[in-house]
Design a protein around this motif. Structure first.
Motif, PDB file in Angstrom:
ATOM      1  N   GLU A 188     -22.546 -19.155 -39.167  1.00 45.15           N
ATOM      2  CA  GLU A 188     -21.116 -19.200 -38.858  1.00 45.15           C
ATOM      3  C   GLU A 188     -20.315 -19.260 -40.153  1.00 45.15           C
ATOM      4  O   GLU A 188     -20.373 -20.250 -40.882  1.00 45.15           O
ATOM      5  CB  GLU A 188     -20.826 -20.418 -37.981  1.00 45.15           C
ATOM      6  CG  GLU A 188     -19.372 -20.615 -37.625  1.00 45.15           C
ATOM      7  CD  GLU A 188     -19.141 -21.870 -36.781  1.00 45.15           C
ATOM      8  OE1 GLU A 188     -17.992 -22.103 -36.389  1.00 45.15           O
ATOM      9  OE2 GLU A 188     -20.117 -22.607 -36.538  1.00 45.15           O
ATOM     10  N   TRP A 189     -19.607 -18.183 -40.443  1.00 44.03           N
ATOM     11  CA  TRP A 189     -18.726 -18.141 -41.612  1.00 44.03           C
ATOM     12  C   TRP A 189     -17.279 -18.257 -41.127  1.00 44.03           C
ATOM     13  O   TRP A 189     -16.898 -17.596 -40.160  1.00 44.03           O
ATOM     14  CB  TRP A 189     -18.918 -16.845 -42.393  1.00 44.03           C
ATOM     15  CG  TRP A 189     -18.094 -16.781 -43.650  1.00 44.03           C
ATOM     16  CD1 TRP A 189     -18.476 -17.144 -44.909  1.00 44.03           C
ATOM     17  CD2 TRP A 189     -16.740 -16.326 -43.765  1.00 44.03           C
ATOM     18  NE1 TRP A 189     -17.445 -16.949 -45.791  1.00 44.03           N
ATOM     19  CE2 TRP A 189     -16.364 -16.449 -45.121  1.00 44.03           C
ATOM     20  CE3 TRP A 189     -15.806 -15.845 -42.848  1.00 44.03           C
ATOM     21  CZ2 TRP A 189     -15.100 -16.098 -45.577  1.00 44.03           C
ATOM     22  CZ3 TRP A 189     -14.529 -15.490 -43.308  1.00 44.03           C
ATOM     23  CH2 TRP A 189     -14.195 -15.604 -44.659  1.00 44.03           C
ATOM     24  N   LYS A 190     -16.506 -19.093 -41.810  1.00 41.85           N
ATOM     25  CA  LYS A 190     -15.148 -19.344 -41.325  1.00 41.85           C
ATOM     26  C   LYS A 190     -14.188 -19.565 -42.498  1.00 41.85           C
ATOM     27  O   LYS A 190     -14.490 -20.287 -43.432  1.00 41.85           O
ATOM     28  CB  LYS A 190     -15.152 -20.583 -40.435  1.00 41.85           C
ATOM     29  CG  LYS A 190     -13.820 -20.943 -39.815  1.00 41.85           C
ATOM     30  CD  LYS A 190     -13.943 -22.239 -39.011  1.00 41.85           C
ATOM     31  CE  LYS A 190     -15.012 -22.164 -37.978  1.00 41.85           C
ATOM     32  NZ  LYS A 190     -15.151 -23.431 -37.203  1.00 41.85           N
ATOM     33  N   LEU A 191     -13.036 -18.933 -42.400  1.00 36.53           N
ATOM     34  CA  LEU A 191     -11.934 -19.181 -43.321  1.00 36.53           C
ATOM     35  C   LEU A 191     -10.774 -19.734 -42.511  1.00 36.53           C
ATOM     36  O   LEU A 191     -10.308 -19.090 -41.570  1.00 36.53           O
ATOM     37  CB  LEU A 191     -11.508 -17.887 -44.029  1.00 36.53           C
ATOM     38  CG  LEU A 191     -10.252 -17.985 -44.908  1.00 36.53           C
ATOM     39  CD1 LEU A 191     -10.479 -18.924 -46.082  1.00 36.53           C
ATOM     40  CD2 LEU A 191      -9.847 -16.593 -45.415  1.00 36.53           C
ATOM     41  N   LEU A 192     -10.305 -20.934 -42.852  1.00 36.92           N
ATOM     42  CA  LEU A 192      -9.194 -21.578 -42.149  1.00 36.92           C
ATOM     43  C   LEU A 192      -8.032 -21.769 -43.116  1.00 36.92           C
ATOM     44  O   LEU A 192      -8.199 -22.315 -44.210  1.00 36.92           O
ATOM     45  CB  LEU A 192      -9.638 -22.946 -41.611  1.00 36.92           C
ATOM     46  CG  LEU A 192      -8.520 -23.873 -41.101  1.00 36.92           C
ATOM     47  CD1 LEU A 192      -7.900 -23.305 -39.823  1.00 36.92           C
ATOM     48  CD2 LEU A 192      -9.049 -25.279 -40.870  1.00 36.92           C
ATOM     49  N   ALA A 193      -6.866 -21.317 -42.701  1.00 36.99           N
ATOM     50  CA  ALA A 193      -5.649 -21.541 -43.482  1.00 36.99           C
ATOM     51  C   ALA A 193      -4.546 -21.995 -42.538  1.00 36.99           C
ATOM     52  O   ALA A 193      -4.481 -21.562 -41.388  1.00 36.99           O
ATOM     53  CB  ALA A 193      -5.222 -20.265 -44.208  1.00 36.99           C
ATOM     54  N   SER A 194      -3.675 -22.877 -43.024  1.00 43.88           N
ATOM     55  CA  SER A 194      -2.617 -23.402 -42.164  1.00 43.88           C
ATOM     56  C   SER A 194      -1.311 -23.564 -42.926  1.00 43.88           C
ATOM     57  O   SER A 194      -1.279 -23.586 -44.161  1.00 43.88           O
ATOM     58  CB  SER A 194      -3.025 -24.765 -41.579  1.00 43.88           C
ATOM     59  OG  SER A 194      -2.870 -25.789 -42.541  1.00 43.88           O
ATOM     60  N   THR A 195      -0.234 -23.707 -42.159  1.00 38.34           N
ATOM     61  CA  THR A 195       1.068 -23.948 -42.771  1.00 38.34           C
ATOM     62  C   THR A 195       1.182 -25.360 -43.316  1.00 38.34           C
ATOM     63  O   THR A 195       2.156 -25.680 -44.000  1.00 38.34           O
ATOM     64  CB  THR A 195       2.198 -23.705 -41.748  1.00 38.34           C
ATOM     65  OG1 THR A 195       1.928 -24.481 -40.571  1.00 38.34           O
ATOM     66  CG2 THR A 195       2.304 -22.241 -41.373  1.00 38.34           C
ATOM     67  N   ASP A 196       0.201 -26.223 -43.049  1.00 42.08           N
ATOM     68  CA  ASP A 196       0.156 -27.551 -43.665  1.00 42.08           C
ATOM     69  C   ASP A 196      -0.579 -27.528 -45.001  1.00 42.08           C
ATOM     70  O   ASP A 196      -0.770 -28.578 -45.619  1.00 42.08           O
ATOM     71  CB  ASP A 196      -0.534 -28.558 -42.735  1.00 42.08           C
ATOM     72  CG  ASP A 196       0.391 -29.069 -41.640  1.00 42.08           C
ATOM     73  OD1 ASP A 196       1.598 -28.753 -41.682  1.00 42.08           O
ATOM     74  OD2 ASP A 196      -0.088 -29.784 -40.737  1.00 42.08           O
ATOM     75  N   GLY A 197      -1.001 -26.346 -45.438  1.00 46.84           N
ATOM     76  CA  GLY A 197      -1.598 -26.216 -46.761  1.00 46.84           C
ATOM     77  C   GLY A 197      -3.099 -26.120 -46.805  1.00 46.84           C
ATOM     78  O   GLY A 197      -3.677 -26.036 -47.892  1.00 46.84           O
ATOM     79  N   ALA A 198      -3.768 -26.118 -45.685  1.00 44.50           N
ATOM     80  CA  ALA A 198      -5.221 -26.004 -45.693  1.00 44.50           C
ATOM     81  C   ALA A 198      -5.652 -24.597 -46.096  1.00 44.50           C
ATOM     82  O   ALA A 198      -5.051 -23.610 -45.671  1.00 44.50           O
ATOM     83  CB  ALA A 198      -5.779 -26.335 -44.311  1.00 44.50           C
TER      84      ALA A 198
END
Length: 521
Positions: A188-198
């Motif tokens: 499982e490869w995952k890229l997570l980005a968020s408007t909280d800066g993650a």
């Protein structure tokens, strides 16, 4: 390791947009070659914010699966699959919205962001209270499973030959008519980005090997099987290659033959000694699921109901004997639910759920933390693919070992009349997670401190609270062992996650032992 030359810029209004400042430098272990993921993430978050989202996150997920199944001297099944896509989750008007696409392009991600906001606005009219997220640092990091040999790079011929060799060993045992073995791998490869800066990149590799032997009595028309499952792990191929699966194959067959010849158990109240290979599933069903906060509050009832462990009992309810402490941990090495961060971008952690027998805490996400007055999430948010909405999922939930070193043999030596149960069998539990029945794979009678003979047709039945409070002895640190499952179900539509449970052996006083014999004579 930390990602370098990467930062986020804060801008906009209350729903501040975190914009990617620099180019993407690397991918975890080089698995992904898409050169424009940074641009995709930036445009999707910008599209969500422009459409009115107060919060948004984007997950780019690639999941690979491989399975090899064998029987006796032949390979029966080989399968390989891959899912790759983008999921966008938003809050708009105080409600969640979600949309996903298998097209990993910036344009498709922007469209998904707009669709997610539209879904959120439609949901907002039904909300009784707005979604509020507990604060979280703007984590920027890379995390991956420590491994030596990538299982997806090992030739299929090598995997099949090991499995067939296991079958050959089992078939050498007189009385064994069938032998099976299998291997499963999930990357499982995952890229997570968020408007909280993650901005978090993770790769998790999980393996699930198994083998079994079946003994047949042609004259009586009866058969018995003994499954031997090397516990699934987060690891590389070296875990299976260096295991005792091949060395133990003949013993598995011998126990299947012995089980076929064994007498049925005499039902009644007996002391019950559970090997960790059986106890882990009882922990999963009677401790793990009841301490999921959404179940405890009645918001989740799929896959066997809600929970008896409601928040008004927190700090008061005695679920187990004082010698028992159950902890949740998404950092346990090799644990199937172990990772660096959850799908809310929260760093994973370890904490007690039941302390000295008393219910003290729950499994929570950023949204759920405030429901019980917590200041921060416990980091248990997870989605099983790009097309799934992230929600609360079980971490590794384990029973801490006793302070005194004690083996299962010592528990047996201290027992006058009892039954030992090993291995995973059938199970059933009611919709409040209170009344249950569990079987197993192998059973032995205990008389005056000794294992006297193998038994068959054994199950134990109890009430969760009565069962755990009847525990009067547990093993020490050296006897602690971790089992688990690659596919624990929850939700509607259903999702699966992988989870491990560690425990020492344990003894329970005067448990109701059932005879499950349904054979006709």
């Amino acid at each position: 390791m930390k990602l370098s030359r990467r930062s986020f810029l804060t801008g906009g209004s209350a729903g501040a947009l975190a914009l990617l400042a620099g180019p993407r430098l690397t991918t975890a272990r080089g698995l992904l070659t898409e050169p424009k993921l940074d641009d995709l993430v930036k445009r999707a978050l910008a599209a969500a914010t422009k459409a009115g989202a107060s919060y948004a996150d984007v997950r780019v997920v690639r999941i690979r699966r491989e399975n090899v199944s064998t029987r006796e001297d032949r390979v029966e099944r080989v399968s390989s699959s891959e899912d790759y896509g983008v999921g966008v989750r938003v809050i708009a008007g105080g409600a969640w919205g979600f949309a996903a696409t298998p097209s990993v392009t910036a344009a498709a991600a922007e469209r998904a962001a707009g669709d997610a906001v539209a879904v959120a606005r439609a949901n907002a009219s039904l909300m009784k209270r707005p979604v509020t997220l507990a604060p979280v640092p703007a984590n920027v990091d890379v995390w991956q499973t420590p491994l030596i040999k990538d299982p997806f790079k090992i030739p299929l011929e090598d995997k099949a030959e090991l499995l067939l060799a296991i079958n050959r060993e089992a078939m050498k045992v007189p009385g064994i008519k069938f032998a099976t073995s299998s291997y499963s791998a999930i990357a499982e490869w995952k890229l997570l980005a968020s408007t909280d800066g993650a901005y978090i990149e993770q790769e998790i590799v999980r393996l699930g090997p198994a083998n079994a032997a079946t003994a047949v009595d042609d004259k009586r028309g009866e058969f018995e099987s003994r499954e031997y499952q090397l516990p699934p792990r987060q690891a590389g191929w070296e875990y299976i290659e260096g295991s005792s699966m091949l060395a133990d194959a003949r013993r598995v067959g011998e126990e299947a033959v012995e089980k076929l010849k064994a007498p049925s158990v005499t039902p009644g109240k007996k002391d019950l000694i559970l090997d960790p290979s059986n106890l882990w599933l009882t922990i999963h069903e009677s401790i793990g699921h009841p301490t999921e906060l959404d179940r405890a509050l009645g918001y989740e009832a799929n896959y066997a109901g809600t929970s008896f462990a409601t928040p008004d009992k927190r700090g008061k309810l005695r679920i187990g004997a004082p010698i028992l402490t159950f902890f949740a941990d998404k950092t346990t090495p090799g644990g199937l639910a172990t990772c660096g961060y959850d799908d809310d971008g929260v760093a994973t952690q370890k904490w007690n759920l039941i302390e000295n027998g008393i219910l003290v805490d729950y499994q929570t996400t950023r949204e759920q933390a405030g429901w019980i007055g917590a200041q921060a999430s416990r980091g248990t948010c997870y989605a099983d693919g790009y097309g799934s909405f992230p929600f609360q999922r079980m971490p590794n939930v384990s029973l801490a070992p006793g302070a005194k070193e004690r083996s299962i043999d010592e528990l047996i030596a201290a027992t006058d009349d009892g039954v030992v149960v090993a291995g995973r069998g059938s199970w059933s539990i009611d919709h409040q997670r209170l009344n249950f029945q569990f079987g197993g794979q192998a059973f032995w009678e205990v008389k005056r401190g000794k294992k006297t003979r193998m038994l068959r047709d054994v199950a134990y039945q109890a009430n969760t609270i009565e069962f755990w409070t009847s525990c009067d002895a547990i093993g020490g640190p050296k006897s602690w062992w971790m089992g688990g499952s690659l596919s624990d179900g929850k939700g509607e539509p259903g999702q699966v996650n992988s989870v491990s449970h560690g425990c020492p052996p344990a003894r329970f006083k005067q448990v109701n032992i059932l005879n499950t014999n349904r054979r006709t004579t």
